[in-house]
Design an enzyme around this catalytic site. Structure first.
Site, PDB file in Angstrom:
ATOM      1  N   ASP A   1     -10.503  19.138  19.155  1.00  0.00           N
ATOM      2  CA  ASP A   1     -10.107  18.260  18.041  1.00  0.00           C
ATOM      3  C   ASP A   1     -10.919  16.965  18.156  1.00  0.00           C
ATOM      4  OD1 ASP A   1      -8.840  16.890  16.035  1.00  0.00           O
ATOM      5  OD2 ASP A   1      -6.845  16.921  16.924  1.00  0.00           O
TER       6      ASP A   1
ATOM      7  N   GLN B   1      -1.633  11.453  15.380  1.00  0.00           N
ATOM      8  CA  GLN B   1      -1.940  11.885  14.010  1.00  0.00           C
ATOM      9  C   GLN B   1      -1.280  10.943  13.001  1.00  0.00           C
ATOM     10  OE1 GLN B   1      -4.005  14.283  13.267  1.00  0.00           O
ATOM     11  NE2 GLN B   1      -4.263  15.208  15.288  1.00  0.00           N
TER      12      GLN B   1
ATOM     13  N   TYR C   1     -10.318  16.845  23.794  1.00  0.00           N
ATOM     14  CA  TYR C   1      -9.978  15.726  22.902  1.00  0.00           C
ATOM     15  C   TYR C   1      -8.472  15.803  22.631  1.00  0.00           C
ATOM     16  CZ  TYR C   1     -14.972  16.439  22.057  1.00  0.00           C
ATOM     17  OH  TYR C   1     -16.310  16.655  22.215  1.00  0.00           O
TER      18      TYR C   1
ATOM     19  N   CYS D   1       0.873  -1.176   0.000  1.00  0.00           N
ATOM     20  CA  CYS D   1       0.000   0.000   0.000  1.00  0.00           C
ATOM     21  C   CYS D   1       0.903   1.217   0.000  1.00  0.00           C
ATOM     22  CB  CYS D   1      -0.897  -0.004   1.241  1.00  0.00           C
ATOM     23  SG  CYS D   1      -1.738   1.567   1.483  1.00  0.00           S
TER      24      CYS D   1
ATOM     25  N   CYS E   1     -11.844  16.798  11.383  1.00  0.00           N
ATOM     26  CA  CYS E   1     -11.588  15.851  10.285  1.00  0.00           C
ATOM     27  C   CYS E   1     -12.883  15.569   9.524  1.00  0.00           C
ATOM     28  CB  CYS E   1     -10.944  14.572  10.816  1.00  0.00           C
ATOM     29  SG  CYS E   1     -11.863  13.821  12.157  1.00  0.00           S
TER      30      CYS E   1
HETATM   31  C1  LIG Z   1      -8.809  13.373  16.494  1.00  0.00           C
HETATM   32  S1  LIG Z   1      -8.088  12.778  17.978  1.00  0.00           S
HETATM   33  C2  LIG Z   1      -7.186  14.221  18.463  1.00  0.00           C
HETATM   34  C3  LIG Z   1      -6.077  14.033  19.460  1.00  0.00           C
HETATM   35  C4  LIG Z   1      -5.066  15.163  19.609  1.00  0.00           C
HETATM   36  N1  LIG Z   1      -5.639  16.469  19.537  1.00  0.00           N
HETATM   37  C5  LIG Z   1      -3.939  15.025  18.610  1.00  0.00           C
HETATM   38  O1  LIG Z   1      -3.732  15.957  17.816  1.00  0.00           O
HETATM   39  O2  LIG Z   1      -3.243  14.027  18.622  1.00  0.00           O
HETATM   40  C6  LIG Z   1      -9.462  12.745  19.035  1.00  0.00           C
HETATM   41  C7  LIG Z   1      -9.192  12.289  20.445  1.00  0.00           C
HETATM   42  O3  LIG Z   1     -10.418  12.426  21.171  1.00  0.00           O
HETATM   43  C8  LIG Z   1     -10.568  11.341  22.054  1.00  0.00           C
HETATM   44  N2  LIG Z   1     -12.019  11.279  22.322  1.00  0.00           N
HETATM   45  C9  LIG Z   1     -12.987  10.692  21.583  1.00  0.00           C
HETATM   46  N3  LIG Z   1     -14.200  10.955  22.103  1.00  0.00           N
HETATM   47  C10 LIG Z   1     -13.988  11.742  23.205  1.00  0.00           C
HETATM   48  C11 LIG Z   1     -14.844  12.366  24.137  1.00  0.00           C
HETATM   49  N4  LIG Z   1     -16.164  12.226  24.066  1.00  0.00           N
HETATM   50  N5  LIG Z   1     -14.289  13.123  25.108  1.00  0.00           N
HETATM   51  C12 LIG Z   1     -12.945  13.270  25.190  1.00  0.00           C
HETATM   52  N6  LIG Z   1     -12.078  12.704  24.325  1.00  0.00           N
HETATM   53  C13 LIG Z   1     -12.590  11.950  23.333  1.00  0.00           C
HETATM   54  C14 LIG Z   1      -9.939  10.167  21.345  1.00  0.00           C
HETATM   55  O4  LIG Z   1      -9.507   9.192  22.279  1.00  0.00           O
HETATM   56  C15 LIG Z   1      -8.763  10.834  20.614  1.00  0.00           C
HETATM   57  O5  LIG Z   1      -7.594  10.796  21.389  1.00  0.00           O
END
Ligand SMILES: C[S@@+](CC[C@H](N)C(=O)[O-])C[C@H]1O[C@@H](n2cnc3c(N)ncnc32)[C@H](O)[C@@H]1O
Length: 432
Positions: A360, A264, A293, A155, A388
């Site tokens: 995020d 990421q 998040y 891939c 996203c």
């Molecule tokens: C898109 S990732 C972003 C992580 C971080 N900002 C980064 O740049 O690496 C989303 C994160 O939200 C967490 N998450 C998902 N649902 C959540 C919730 N309801 N409350 C808090 N965190 C949550 C996931 O475990 C994940 O680590």
């Protein structure tokens, strides 16, 4: 025998979120996969819904100028990519158009200020991780819209060291007493590999050493784990062999990332994301930043350098443990992390009364209560919303507007070349 659908000629006008092309038959929207704007095609209707149809290409009459030859021999069959048939520069432009349209139609912003578009420095070999499916000895990704595994031997989206891992995983399969449903593989920027062997049903005891896994995969595997898919669909750890974490070094920051934490996926864009988010904190003097998040602290820690105090909220225990460790190894003492669902941490957030908030969330975006309560934080001046999913971003932006918070500008950062996925950073400001 499958009944033949109606056939007709259409011209593809544009691409939409989800990756399909849009054409029209007597004003009725027709969505077609794997086409490009400007293609003139004979399509066959595959389903008819109220207001629109789905169709597939039967024959090309004219080919779009945005087309290019897909690099991967599995493109079209494998569900991993959507847009390999479109040149990369155009992919990014089409993503910009989709983001703009979502912000206009759903976000109700007449002329969204798309201030910057950041392409991936390489549209290939960018992913540091993959969730590969396994069925009857096949290893690959699901075919589009199905649970049939497309057997692949490489891939081109995956990092060089893991891009041709599939034949080796098939060798590993031979030494497993029962067939797993998935292999999750993650290779850090330093080439340290973590492997998860995931079962969805019953499985037999595994007698495999880390040395043997390393030998079969011919990679620097630092640890591997056996997982079982839980009721919520997430893999639950049964056992781990070796080290269950690795490190990522991004510019001057170091992050411990455990096998069960999010990081990421585009290794060429993490630094740009950190830079664009922390620049917002640097440009204006903020006192207190909240990062909801927050994962392993990828954004909290860099932002923490520019504010007096910062806090992060994250639902995953594994990610919070990493974040707590990461603030120490990066020498930041002004940050606290909370292991909570954001929805359950709103009173903590209110008590902090931050003037800068970073969010995020996953693709589903924020829920209404989160938007409402964030908007009511008395000291709040700015929200940096990393998203996203342009549709939920636009939906949440429209809601923030009702509470006196407006989008100033947005940046598109292409995290997912060759796919329709869109990552954006929106900067929102309190106006009332
Ligand atoms: C898109 S990732 C972003 C992580 C971080 N900002 C980064 O740049 O690496 C989303 C994160 O939200 C967490 N998450 C998902 N649902 C959540 C919730 N309801 N409350 C808090 N965190 C949550 C996931 O475990 C994940 O680590």
């Amino acid at each position: 025998m499958k009944q033949k659908g109606k056939q007709f000629k259409i011209k593809i006008e544009k691409l939409v979120y989800g990756g399909k092309g849009l054409g029209r038959l007597n004003g009725r929207a027709v969505f077609v996969p794997q086409v490009a704007p400007g293609d003139v095609v004979i399509v066959e209707e595959t389903s008819r819904k109220s207001g629109y149809s789905e169709a597939e290409v039967v024959r090309y009459l004219e080919r779009s100028k945005y087309r290019t030859t897909p690099r991967c021999p599995y493109f079209g069959r494998c569900g991993g990519c959507d847009w390999q048939h479109i040149d990369y520069e155009s992919q990014v432009r089409f993503k910009r158009d989709i983001l703009e349209e979502n912000l206009q139609k759903i976000g109700k912003i007449k002329r969204p200020n798309i201030e910057e578009v950041i392409p991936s420095s390489s549209p290939w070999y960018y992913r540091n991780r993959a969730q590969l499916k396994v069925r009857n000895g096949k290893v690959g990704f699901f075919a589009k819209g199905s649970h049939n595994v497309v057997d692949i031997d490489r891939c081109y989206l995956l990092k060089e060291d893991i891009h041709d891992i599939m034949p080796k995983l098939k060798e590993l399969l031979k030494e497993l007493p029962s067939e797993p449903s998935d292999f999750h593989i993650y290779s850090s920027s330093k080439g340290e590999v973590l492997l998860k062997i995931v079962y969805s049903g019953r499985f037999k005891r595994i007698n495999l050493t880390l040395e043997r896994v390393r030998e079969i995969l011919n990679l620097n595997v630092v640890g591997f784990g056996i997982y079982k898919t839980g009721g919520d669909g997430y893999p639950e750890r049964i056992k781990f062999f070796g080290r269950d974490f690795t490190y990522e070094v991004i510019d001057k920051f170091k992050f411990r990332v455990s096998a069960d934490s999010f990081f990421q996926v585009n290794r060429f864009q993490v630094g740009n994301l950190i830079n664009r988010v922390s620049r917002a904190a640097m440009e204006q003097q903020y006192m207190l930043a909240g990062d909801l998040y927050c994962g392993v602290g990828t954004l909290t820690i860099p932002v923490g350098r520019y504010v007096h105090r910062a806090f992060g909220v994250e639902a995953s225990f594994s990610a919070v443990s990493d974040a707590l460790y990461n603030k120490d190894i990066n020498g930041l003492r002004n940050i606290t992390f909370y292991c909570r669902q954001t929805e359950e941490a709103l009173s903590i957030v209110k008590d902090y009364n931050p003037d800068l908030v970073i969010v995020d969330p996953p693709r589903s975006g924020l829920n209404q209560r989160v938007v409402r309560e964030l908007s009511q934080i008395p000291r709040l001046r700015k929200i940096v919303y990393v998203s996203c999913n342009p549709s939920t971003l636009a939906r949440d932006i429209a809601l923030f507007h009702q509470f006196g918070i407006d989008m100033e500008k947005v940046k598109l950062i292409d995290m997912f070349p060759q796919t329709y996925h869109i990552e954006a950073i929106a900067y929102l400001r309190k106006v009332k």
